[in-house]
Write a protein that holds these residues in place. Structure first.
Motif, PDB file in Angstrom:
ATOM      1  N   UNK A 120       3.204  10.896   7.679  1.00  0.00           N
ATOM      2  CA  UNK A 120       3.307  11.510   6.360  1.00  0.00           C
ATOM      3  C   UNK A 120       4.422  10.862   5.555  1.00  0.00           C
ATOM      4  N   UNK A 121       4.119  10.463   4.330  1.00  0.00           N
ATOM      5  CA  UNK A 121       5.111   9.839   3.463  1.00  0.00           C
ATOM      6  C   UNK A 121       5.816  10.848   2.577  1.00  0.00           C
ATOM      7  N   UNK A 122       6.918  10.413   1.969  1.00  0.00           N
ATOM      8  CA  UNK A 122       7.681  11.274   1.072  1.00  0.00           C
ATOM      9  C   UNK A 122       6.917  11.615  -0.199  1.00  0.00           C
ATOM     10  N   UNK A 123       5.952  10.768  -0.570  1.00  0.00           N
ATOM     11  CA  UNK A 123       5.213  10.969  -1.817  1.00  0.00           C
ATOM     12  C   UNK A 123       3.983  11.842  -1.638  1.00  0.00           C
ATOM     13  N   UNK A 124       3.940  12.591  -0.523  1.00  0.00           N
ATOM     14  CA  UNK A 124       2.822  13.491  -0.209  1.00  0.00           C
ATOM     15  C   UNK A 124       1.541  12.739   0.110  1.00  0.00           C
ATOM     16  N   UNK A 125       1.645  11.431   0.287  1.00  0.00           N
ATOM     17  CA  UNK A 125       0.499  10.626   0.696  1.00  0.00           C
ATOM     18  C   UNK A 125       0.778  10.035   2.067  1.00  0.00           C
ATOM     19  N   UNK A 126      -0.290   9.866   2.834  1.00  0.00           N
ATOM     20  CA  UNK A 126      -0.136   9.280   4.159  1.00  0.00           C
ATOM     21  C   UNK A 126       0.342   7.835   4.047  1.00  0.00           C
ATOM     22  N   UNK A 127       1.148   7.419   5.027  1.00  0.00           N
ATOM     23  CA  UNK A 127       1.551   6.020   5.111  1.00  0.00           C
ATOM     24  C   UNK A 127       0.386   5.184   5.615  1.00  0.00           C
ATOM     25  N   UNK A 146      12.465   1.762   8.291  1.00  0.00           N
ATOM     26  CA  UNK A 146      12.004   3.085   7.833  1.00  0.00           C
ATOM     27  C   UNK A 146      13.073   3.837   7.044  1.00  0.00           C
ATOM     28  N   UNK A 147      14.333   3.645   7.407  1.00  0.00           N
ATOM     29  CA  UNK A 147      15.415   4.336   6.699  1.00  0.00           C
ATOM     30  C   UNK A 147      15.429   3.929   5.227  1.00  0.00           C
ATOM     31  N   UNK A 148      15.221   2.647   4.954  1.00  0.00           N
ATOM     32  CA  UNK A 148      15.289   2.139   3.582  1.00  0.00           C
ATOM     33  C   UNK A 148      13.971   2.260   2.819  1.00  0.00           C
ATOM     34  N   UNK A 149      12.862   2.416   3.537  1.00  0.00           N
ATOM     35  CA  UNK A 149      11.555   2.456   2.887  1.00  0.00           C
ATOM     36  C   UNK A 149      11.469   3.656   1.950  1.00  0.00           C
ATOM     37  N   UNK A 150      11.175   3.435   0.651  1.00  0.00           N
ATOM     38  CA  UNK A 150      11.149   4.551  -0.306  1.00  0.00           C
ATOM     39  C   UNK A 150      10.080   5.592  -0.007  1.00  0.00           C
ATOM     40  N   UNK A 167      -5.529   4.317  17.525  1.00  0.00           N
ATOM     41  CA  UNK A 167      -5.655   3.123  16.692  1.00  0.00           C
ATOM     42  C   UNK A 167      -4.582   3.135  15.601  1.00  0.00           C
ATOM     43  N   UNK A 168      -4.432   2.009  14.917  1.00  0.00           N
ATOM     44  CA  UNK A 168      -3.334   1.844  13.966  1.00  0.00           C
ATOM     45  C   UNK A 168      -3.398   2.844  12.816  1.00  0.00           C
TER      46      UNK A 168
END
Length: 374
Positions: free
Chosen positions: A97-104, A137-141, A293-294
């Motif tokens: 789960x991404x910060x933008x409410x969209x899956x990575x 991952x720490x720096x990824x927006x 899977x990926x």
């Protein structure tokens, strides 16, 4: 026993290639070297960067950082948000789960036995070492969205962290954050599953599990009447992860047609021959790391077996090891798959369940250090 296996003789670590662990003379003050590992010799040689030897102080610091939401820009998620111990440090989601409410783009990979196997990290191989992997991952927006300078400032504001960094490395810096996290991840060793106990002569596999083990280890050869699941061709025998040499730990395993094939490793190497190549994951604790899977498209181990049995999609970069793996003597045609029986598929799944290491999944040494703190 688990503690004794984990802290083995220093000589054993050196014999396995760990001599670089003790080049710590430049550190002030000198931290305490980790004595060794319980990992069996069949895992093979391992190495650790000379500028980041395994020490007790670095491990303790890395463990705390791993579980601290301070590492995210909003102070609301940690590394452990996507890497949960009881799930072998995955998160149970198809894609993180991404910060933008969209899956990575990818699922969260299991963090286990990272000292061995392919030395590129992430599904697409974009990190060339655990220290580099730790900071991305720490720096990824879209993941943790943390500014490294801001993080260093926040950590410097903590008396506890200043003391822990001083004891482990000397000062608080982004490089030392990466080193500590890498040390914690290198110590996440799973080597006490039923399969491991079988290898040590301490357990016996059931008839079904033994059949599954034999199928796992065999590439089908109809001329020799040898039936096989072809697993060993990509998942190295004892580690069950991708092979170490070059880019052998990456493969196109037949999930998509050419027109739908994602870049994968090609995005890193620029080589069209690597289109659709993804890191071969470890199968250690695979029973608790669904979906698979990926991109998490396969929900169960039964779905995975069905894919390799009769669901392989042919594309230009499909692994030849998969393309030629067939347990029947039928004439060549468009079909690609193992064509195992239902009993054989069930046997392989039974063997995969022997790779679950319950002690690892509940080991207090790898758990959240904040729990129980006042």
């Amino acid at each position: 026993m688990a503690e004794q296996r984990w802290i083995a003789a220093v000589a054993a670590a050196v014999a396995m290639g760990g001599g670089a662990f003790f080049a710590v003379g430049a550190l002030r003050p000198d931290p305490t070297p980790v004595a060794g590992f319980s990992a069996p010799f069949v895992f093979g040689r391992f190495s650790v960067p000379q500028d980041n030897p395994l020490t007790e102080e670095a491990f303790a610091l890395g463990r705390r950082l791993f579980y601290d939401p301070l590492l995210s820009g909003g102070n609301d998620r940690s590394c452990a948000t996507c890497h949960i111990q009881r799930l072998a440090f995955t998160d149970g989601l198809p894609r993180a789960a991404g910060l933008d409410a969209e899956d990575l783009d990818f699922s969260s990979m299991s963090l286990v036995n990272l000292l061995w196997g392919q030395e590129r990290f992430f599904w697409d191989g974009r990190a060339l070492g655990l220290e580099q992997q730790a900071l991305l991952p720490i720096q990824n927006p879209r993941e943790m969205a943390q500014d490294l300078e801001g993080l260093v400032s926040e950590l410097n504001g903590s008396r506890r962290y200043r003391r822990m960094f001083r004891q482990a490395y000397g000062d608080v810096s982004s490089e030392n954050i990466a080193r500590a996290l890498a040390t914690f991840m290198r110590m996440l060793i799973s080597a006490d599953s039923k399969y491991d106990r079988f290898l040590r002569g301490e357990a016996k596999l059931s008839e079904q599990e033994e059949l599954g083990r034999k199928l796992f280890m065999a590439h089908p050869d109809t001329k020799a009447s040898l039936r096989g699941g072809n697993c060993i061709d990509c998942h190295s025998q004892f580690l069950t992860s991708g092979f170490r040499d070059g880019l052998d730990g990456f493969s196109n395993n037949g999930l998509d047609r050419d027109e739908d094939l994602p870049a994968g490793l090609m995005a890193v190497t620029g080589n069209p021959a690597h289109k659709g190549f993804f890191k071969v994951p470890t199968l250690r604790n695979i029973a608790v790391t669904a979906p698979y899977m990926h991109d998490g498209r396969l929900r169960t181990l039964e779905d995975v077996m069905d894919h390799y049995n009769d669901g392989v999609v042919v594309s230009d970069t499909l692994s030849p090891l998969i393309l030629e793996a067939d347990n029947t003597t039928s004439p060549p045609g468009p079909f690609v798959g193992l064509r195992l029986t239902d009993d054989e598929k069930a046997a392989i799944i039974a063997f995969l369940h022997t790779l679950t290491d319950e002690a690892f999944l509940s080991d207090d040494r790898f758990s959240n250090p904040f729990e129980g703190e006042t």
